[in-house]
Design an enzyme around this catalytic site. Structure first.
Site, PDB file in Angstrom:
ATOM      1  N   ASP A  34       6.658  -1.740 -75.057  1.00 38.95           N
ATOM      2  CA  ASP A  34       5.402  -2.351 -75.489  1.00 38.95           C
ATOM      3  C   ASP A  34       5.337  -3.786 -74.966  1.00 38.95           C
ATOM      4  O   ASP A  34       6.319  -4.540 -75.052  1.00 38.95           O
ATOM      5  CB  ASP A  34       5.295  -2.354 -77.017  1.00 38.95           C
ATOM      6  N   ASN A  55      -5.369 -10.914 -73.191  1.00 37.39           N
ATOM      7  CA  ASN A  55      -6.789 -10.561 -73.145  1.00 37.39           C
ATOM      8  C   ASN A  55      -7.669 -11.683 -73.676  1.00 37.39           C
ATOM      9  O   ASN A  55      -8.724 -11.995 -73.101  1.00 37.39           O
ATOM     10  CB  ASN A  55      -7.045  -9.278 -73.948  1.00 37.39           C
ATOM     11  N   HIS A  76     -10.238  -9.539 -70.175  1.00 32.97           N
ATOM     12  CA  HIS A  76      -9.764  -8.157 -70.014  1.00 32.97           C
ATOM     13  C   HIS A  76      -9.450  -7.772 -68.570  1.00 32.97           C
ATOM     14  O   HIS A  76      -8.515  -6.993 -68.341  1.00 32.97           O
ATOM     15  CB  HIS A  76     -10.781  -7.189 -70.626  1.00 32.97           C
ATOM     16  N   ASP A 127      -6.055  -5.999 -67.591  1.00 35.12           N
ATOM     17  CA  ASP A 127      -5.909  -4.759 -66.815  1.00 35.12           C
ATOM     18  C   ASP A 127      -4.925  -4.957 -65.665  1.00 35.12           C
ATOM     19  O   ASP A 127      -4.128  -4.056 -65.355  1.00 35.12           O
ATOM     20  CB  ASP A 127      -7.268  -4.326 -66.259  1.00 35.12           C
ATOM     21  N   GLU A 137      -1.222  -0.793 -74.732  1.00 35.87           N
ATOM     22  CA  GLU A 137      -0.210  -1.526 -73.969  1.00 35.87           C
ATOM     23  C   GLU A 137       1.175  -0.919 -74.151  1.00 35.87           C
ATOM     24  O   GLU A 137       2.196  -1.559 -73.931  1.00 35.87           O
ATOM     25  CB  GLU A 137      -0.179  -2.999 -74.371  1.00 35.87           C
TER      26      GLU A 137
END
Length: 329
Positions: A206, A214, A219, A223, A249
Site C-alpha cells: 500500500d 492527490n 489526481h 495517477d 493504491e
C-alpha cells in the site's frame, strides 16, 4: 417442269439432317453453358477469402489449392503443388504437433471442424488459421484417400479476442492485473501449491500517504505515481510471480514456489526499487514509500483468501509501526 437433281436428298433424309443440326446446336449450347459455369466458378474461387484444398493422404501431396492460398500465405500455389511441405513448414513450431495430430483425426471421425493454428507468412507475419477438413466418403475401395478442407484467416478475430481478454483482465491505468483476474490466478496457484506440496507466498503493498499526493499535486500526478509504482513492482518480481492492482493504491503479489526467506528478499527488492523513484511537480520534487505485509502458505490455510487476510493485516501493522517497512506474518 423442273427435274430433281440426282444429288438432292430424298425427303426421308431431311428429318435426320434436322436432328443432326439440332444436336449440334444443343452441344454448342452445352459447351457455352459449361464455359460460363467454369468462368463463374473461377471468379468465385478468386473472390472467396478462404483456401480450398485437397490432399492425397498416402502421398501427402497437395492435389489442389485455391487462389486464396497465395493471398494468405504469400507463397506460390504452384510451388505448394510441387512441394507439399511448404504448408507444413509454414506452421508455427509450437502448433505443428497439434496441426498434424488433428489432421490425422479426420481418418477416424470423418470430419474435423475446430482446428486452429498459427502460420508464418512469406513476410514473416504471424497469422491464425481456422482449418476444417473432411474425408472423401465417395471414394471407391482401393482408391486413394483424399482429404478436402477449407482454411480461413482468423487473425483479426484472434487479435480482437486477445484485446477483449486484456481489457477484461487488466487494470487500465497501471496495465497490471485487475482485482478479479489477480485473485482468479492466485486461487489456481494456491490449489497447485497445495496439491504439489510447494511453498507459496502472498504480499500486500500500500502506498504511504497517497491521499496527500492527490491533495497536494492533483489526481493526474497521483495517477503517474500509481503507474510508476506498478512498473517498479513488476520489474522487481520474478518471471512467474503474479502482480495486480486490487484497490485504489493497493497492490498484491503472489510468489509461487517461494520460501519465506526468498519471498522476503523479493519484497525487499520491491521496497528498494520504489524508494529510488523520484517525482516532480511544478519544480517540487518528492518521493514515495510503501508499506508491505508478507505471509506464506501454512497447513492451516484452506483458501487463498486466508493468506490475503493475513498479509493485509500485516500491511496495516506496518502502517501503524511507522510506514515504509515490511511486516511478516
Amino acid at each position: 417442269m423442273l427435274k430433281k437433281h440426282p444429288q438432292d436428298s430424298s425427303p426421308s433424309t431431311w428429318p435426320e439432317a434436322a436432328q443432326t443440326l439440332m444436336a449440334l446446336m444443343h452441344a454448342q449450347g452445352e459447351v457455352a453453358r459449361l464455359s460460363e459455369r467454369e468462368q463463374l466458378f473461377s471468379t468465385l474461387l478468386v473472390s472467396v477469402n478462404a483456401i480450398l484444398w485437397a490432399l492425397d493422404w498416402e502421398t501427402r501431396q497437395v492435389l489442389y489449392v485455391s487462389p486464396a492460398y497465395e493471398r494468405i500465405f504469400g507463397r506460390s500455389a504452384e510451388q505448394l503443388l510441387a512441394d507439399s511441405n511448404q504448408w507444413r513448414d509454414s506452421i508455427h513450431p509450437d502448433d505443428l504437433e497439434y496441426a498434424e495430430r488433428s489432421l490425422a483425426e479426420v481418418l477416424e471421425t470423418g470430419a474435423v471442424e475446430d482446428r486452429e493454428y498459427r502460420i508464418t507468412d512469406a513476410d514473416g507475419q504471424l497469422r491464425w488459421l481456422s482449418d476444417k477438413c473432411f474425408i472423401n466418403r465417395q471414394a471407391e475401395p482401393g482408391q486413394p484417400v483424399i482429404i478436402v478442407g477449407i482454411a480461413e484467416d482468423i487473425t483479426e478475430k484472434k487479435l480482437m479476442e486477445a484485446e477483449l481478454h486484456r481489457l477484461a483482465t487488466t487494470d487500465v491505468l497501471t496495465q497490471s492485473s485487475n482485482r478479479r483476474h489477480f485473485f482468479d490466478c492466485a486461487r489456481r496457484e494456491f490449489e497447485l501449491a497445495r496439491q504439489q506440496g510447494e511453498p507459496l507466498s502472498f504480499l500486500m503493498l500500500d502506498i504511504d500517504d497517497f491521499k496527500t499526493v492527490n491533495d497536494s499535486y492533483g489526481h493526474p500526478e497521483g495517477d503517474n505515481v500509481l503507474q510508476k509504482i506498478a512498473d517498479s513492482g513488476r520489474a522487481a518480481l520474478r518471471r512467474n510471480d503474479l502482480f495486480g492492482r486490487i484497490g485504489g493504491e493497493e497492490f498484491a503479489a503472489v510468489f509461487p514456489g517461494c520460501t519465506p526467506d526468498m519471498a522476503l528478499q523479493v519484497a525487499e527488492r520491491v521496497q528498494r526499487e520504489i524508494q529510488r523513484l523520484s517525482f516532480s511537480h511544478d519544480g517540487h520534487a518528492f518521493g514515495i514509500t510503501v508499506s508491505q505485509g508478507l505471509t506464506c502458505l501454512t497447513a492451516e490455510d484452506d483458501s487463498v483468501e486466508s493468506l490475503f487476510a493475513r498479509a493485509d493485516a500485516a500491511m496495516y501493522q506496518a502502517k501503524r509501526e511507522g510506514k515504509n517497512r515490511i511486516v511478516t506474518a
